[in-house]
Design an enzyme around this catalytic site. Structure first.
Site, short mmCIF file in Angstrom:
data_model
loop_
_atom_site.label_atom_id
_atom_site.label_comp_id
_atom_site.label_asym_id
_atom_site.label_seq_id
_atom_site.Cartn_x
_atom_site.Cartn_y
_atom_site.Cartn_z
N GLU A 436 49.26 35.15 42.42
CA GLU A 436 50.27 34.36 43.16
C GLU A 436 50.99 35.20 44.20
O GLU A 436 52.17 35.01 44.47
CB GLU A 436 51.31 33.73 42.21
CG GLU A 436 50.79 32.64 41.33
CD GLU A 436 50.13 31.51 42.07
OE1 GLU A 436 50.44 31.30 43.26
OE2 GLU A 436 49.28 30.86 41.47
C1 LIG Z 1 43.31 37.39 36.51
C2 LIG Z 1 43.42 36.83 37.89
C3 LIG Z 1 43.64 35.47 38.06
C4 LIG Z 1 43.71 34.93 39.34
N1 LIG Z 1 43.82 33.57 39.50
C5 LIG Z 1 43.65 33.03 40.73
C6 LIG Z 1 43.54 31.61 40.91
O1 LIG Z 1 43.64 30.84 39.96
N2 LIG Z 1 43.30 31.15 42.16
C7 LIG Z 1 43.17 31.96 43.25
O2 LIG Z 1 42.93 31.48 44.34
N3 LIG Z 1 43.28 33.31 43.11
C8 LIG Z 1 43.51 33.85 41.89
N4 LIG Z 1 43.61 35.22 41.73
C9 LIG Z 1 43.55 36.07 42.91
C10 LIG Z 1 44.88 36.72 43.21
O3 LIG Z 1 45.79 35.79 43.70
C11 LIG Z 1 44.60 37.89 44.18
O4 LIG Z 1 43.96 38.90 43.42
C12 LIG Z 1 45.86 38.41 44.82
O5 LIG Z 1 46.37 37.47 45.72
C13 LIG Z 1 45.62 39.73 45.57
O6 LIG Z 1 44.52 39.65 46.40
P1 LIG Z 1 43.40 40.78 46.32
O7 LIG Z 1 42.99 40.90 44.89
O8 LIG Z 1 42.34 40.46 47.29
O9 LIG Z 1 44.13 42.11 46.70
P2 LIG Z 1 44.33 42.67 48.19
O10 LIG Z 1 44.79 41.56 49.08
O11 LIG Z 1 43.11 43.40 48.59
O12 LIG Z 1 45.54 43.68 47.98
C14 LIG Z 1 45.35 45.06 47.60
C15 LIG Z 1 46.67 45.81 47.79
O13 LIG Z 1 47.04 45.75 49.16
C16 LIG Z 1 48.33 45.21 49.30
N5 LIG Z 1 48.40 44.37 50.49
C17 LIG Z 1 47.47 43.51 50.96
N6 LIG Z 1 47.93 42.88 52.05
C18 LIG Z 1 49.18 43.34 52.27
C19 LIG Z 1 50.18 43.08 53.24
N7 LIG Z 1 50.02 42.19 54.21
N8 LIG Z 1 51.37 43.74 53.15
C20 LIG Z 1 51.58 44.64 52.17
N9 LIG Z 1 50.67 44.93 51.22
C21 LIG Z 1 49.48 44.29 51.28
C22 LIG Z 1 48.58 44.39 48.04
O14 LIG Z 1 49.96 44.26 47.76
C23 LIG Z 1 47.83 45.20 47.01
O15 LIG Z 1 48.67 46.21 46.51
C24 LIG Z 1 43.59 35.78 40.46
C25 LIG Z 1 43.41 37.16 40.28
C26 LIG Z 1 43.29 37.67 39.02
C27 LIG Z 1 43.03 39.15 38.87
#
Ligand SMILES: Cc1cc2nc3c(=O)[nH]c(=O)nc-3n(C[C@H](O)[C@H](O)[C@H](O)COP(=O)(O)OP(=O)(O)OC[C@H]3O[C@@H](n4cnc5c(N)ncnc54)[C@H](O)[C@@H]3O)c2cc1C
Length: 592
Positions: A436
């Site tokens: 989220e």
């Molecule tokens: C168990 C689990 C359940 C989930 N459930 C759902 C679901 O039901 N539906 C769904 O759609 N998604 C779901 N997700 C996905 C989840 O919302 C994403 O993992 C999350 O939004 C982060 O995206 P990412 O993993 O690609 O990390 P990234 O976006 O790659 O982020 C990596 C790091 O970079 C930082 N970062 C990235 N962009 C910025 C920025 N602009 N400014 C500052 N810092 C930044 C982040 O804070 C983080 O520390 C789930 C994930 C997990 C692990």
């Protein structure tokens, strides 16, 4: 492992004294709802949680969801527990009556949600996602979609999911690539979504996916994303699930915690295109999805509280039993008598009470924003909801990392092994700062949209209330020094906001570098404000006589501890903010 129990007294105190629940119900015209009914609802929820849902928590951790040729199979026992949850009417508790909901205020729904989450975080995620999907559909769906799907989602007969994330599109949803091609009265959806919570299971006979995808003529970026409803089973002429739609879970993630919550890789359209229906306007899907995300963000913040509170109760039971002190006469005493163990227990107790107070206060603001007849009042409550949302999500979940870690530390070695259950709370809590929207994303939202965009006026309005509490504490014997501490917290928040307004517009690294410290600072100050109000109310009740003296005295002491040990962190956050981004950004990438 300690038996499940819910801290009623604290929840009731917050509902009655801080939220002023009876007044809220009267103002909203909910004449048949009152604090007695709310207490009865929570007692009943807690009974189901203790008898049915909590006992599945450790089982779900050991035997997570699995995938076979028929799709996802949930942990044994979950389907029966979910049936009892639905039969008891719990799924429909906070929804409006138009689609079969029970019309309870959001704040009661929030208290009940804390009960499900603290009993079994993985289980509670399924209704959480359904709630978000209902909110988005109710606000943005066509009348036809609402009449076909809403009442069965409100009742919990069908569950909902949120499909945003793709391998290349996590925090950056501008990169969403799933496609939607118009075909008659519907669309053909294709693409892959990852990390989809409860993306498939066998507990219900349909699963309703809300999916972000792009139309063929979509503009680039977030302005070209549309929202679609894609059911697992298409409905026949009678509105019953019939033909299988082209959407499948193709694999499950193995992960650190919440093992019983299936985290699915979803394939849409591998066999020609999943049939989907547009929700809201073309290219405006993200706005619709934000309806879902805002509700879900407060709920995920609440998870931080719920799992910390469970961890605290487990640690408390352990601290009372574990004998590690020896008196001069040879008798042994429990670790709860050591100051350092008290330090950790008090951090857990004061932290969770402040977190609960903030979560309930933010939920009640949602009720007040909905109820307000005067547009100015409605706008004020709405702005406060907007301000609180990233703080509730970010601060409560970051606090959960620290507090569930103390839960383990208090157990010593037994915390590190799995037997006591403490390790599971720590592992389960870890996801809450990530999904989220990560804490970094919440901080961007808090600084950009919620502070800079309104010149800090919404925060300044909130700080007026904080200062009023500080003044009232100042004037009260025994609380004056705490009033001074709260005043100093409000000054730190004001100074941080001023510093951002003066500096963040000229240097884009400033907001990014300061954001998480700003979020944590506001969290500590909001916690101090609400613990201060709690202390004032407790002192009034004690003076009036007749209340639960032991609880009220403990509340005042806990507020004092909060002001002495947690609130001063606001000053450290301010110092880090004012240091600016220079040292953070000075190294070249190669120098790391
Ligand atoms: C168990 C689990 C359940 C989930 N459930 C759902 C679901 O039901 N539906 C769904 O759609 N998604 C779901 N997700 C996905 C989840 O919302 C994403 O993992 C999350 O939004 C982060 O995206 P990412 O993993 O690609 O990390 P990234 O976006 O790659 O982020 C990596 C790091 O970079 C930082 N970062 C990235 N962009 C910025 C920025 N602009 N400014 C500052 N810092 C930044 C982040 O804070 C983080 O520390 C789930 C994930 C997990 C692990």
């Amino acid at each position: 492992m300690a038996d499940y129990s819910y801290p009623y007294k604290d929840a009731e105190f917050i509902l009655n004294e801080l939220v002023e629940f009876d007044r809220l119900c009267q103002a909203g015209g909910l004449h048949e709802v009152n604090s007695e009914l709310a207490s009865a609802v929570l007692a009943e929820a807690s009974r189901l949680a203790a008898e049915v849902i909590a006992p599945l928590n450790a089982i779900g951790d050991r035997e997570g969801a699995t995938l076979d040729e028929l799709g996802v199979r949930e942990t044994p026992g979950f389907a029966e527990a979910y049936r009892q949850y639905v039969d008891g009417g719990w799924a429909s508790l906070p929804f409006g009556e138009e689609y079969g909901g029970q019309g309870m205020p959001k704040v009661v729904g929030t208290a009940a949600e804390e009960i499900w989450q603290s009993a079994n975080l993985a289980f509670s995620l399924c209704p959480l996602l359904t709630h978000g999907a209902v909110d988005a559909l109710e606000k943005h769906g066509s009348e036809e979609l609402k009449s076909l799907y809403l009442s069965r989602m409100v009742s919990g007969e069908w569950t909902g999911t949120m499909n945003l994330t793709e391998p290349q599109a996590g925090s950056d949803l501008a990169a969403v690539a799933a496609r939607a091609v118009p075909e008659g009265d519907h669309y053909r959806i294709s693409g892959q979504k990852i990390f989809i919570t409860w993306g498939d299971h066998r507990m219900t006979n349909n699963v309703i996916h809300l999916v972000l995808a792009r139309l063929p003529d979509a503009p680039f970026g977030v302005k070209g994303i549309s929202l679609f409803l894609v059911p697992k089973y298409l409905l026949d002429a009678n509105g019953e699930p019939a033909e299988r739609n082209d959407v499948y879970c193709v694999s499950l993630e193995h992960k650190l915690g919440i093992h019983a919550s299936p985290t699915c890789v979803m394939a849409f359209g591998d066999k020609g295109g999943a049939i989907g229906y547009l929700v809201g306007e073309p290219h405006h899907g993200l706005a619709a999805m934000f309806t879902m995300m805002n509700a879900a963000r407060q709920s995920v913040g609440l998870q931080g509280l719920s799992v910390s509170s469970r961890s605290y109760r487990q640690a408390l039971a352990w601290a009372k039993e574990r004998l590690q002190g020896t008196r001069s006469d040879g008798s042994r005493y429990p670790i709860i008598e050591f100051p350092d163990v008290r330090r950790m227990l008090m951090l857990m107790k004061a932290g969770t009470e402040a977190m609960r107070a903030l979560a309930f206060t933010a939920a009640a603001e949602i009720d007040r924003a909905r109820q307000a007849r005067d547009p100015q009042q409605a706008a004020r409550h709405h702005s406060r909801v907007e301000l609180f949302t990233p703080i509730v999500k970010g601060w409560l979940t970051e606090m959960a990392q620290e507090l569930t870690s103390y839960g383990i530390q208090i157990h010593g070695g037994m915390g590190f092994v799995e037997e006591t259950g403490s390790a599971q709370y720590y592992r389960d809590a870890r996801i809450t700062t990530i999904y989220e929207g990560t804490t970094g994303i919440q901080a961007n939202d808090l600084v950009g949209r919620k502070t800079l965009a309104n010149d800090g006026s919404v925060l300044a309005d909130l700080l007026e209330d904080v200062r009023a509490t500080a003044r009232a504490m100042h004037a009260r014997e025994g609380l004056a020094d705490l009033g001074a501490a709260l005043q100093s917290g409000a000054d730190s928040a004001q100074a941080a906001s001023r510093w951002l307004l003066d500096n963040a517009r000229n240097d884009r690294n400033v907001a990014g570098a300061a954001g998480v410290n700003f979020l944590m600072l506001l969290g500590y100050v909001c916690g101090g404000w609400l613990m201060g109000r709690s202390a004032l109310k407790a002192a009034e009740r004690l003076e009036a006589g007749g209340g639960d003296e032991s609880f009220l005295q403990a509340k005042i002491v806990t507020a004092r501890f909060y002001c002495e040990h947690l609130l001063p962190r606001a000053g450290a956050c301010l110092a880090a903010i004012q240091a600016g981004p220079d040292s953070m950004m000075a190294l070249t990438v190669e120098q790391f």
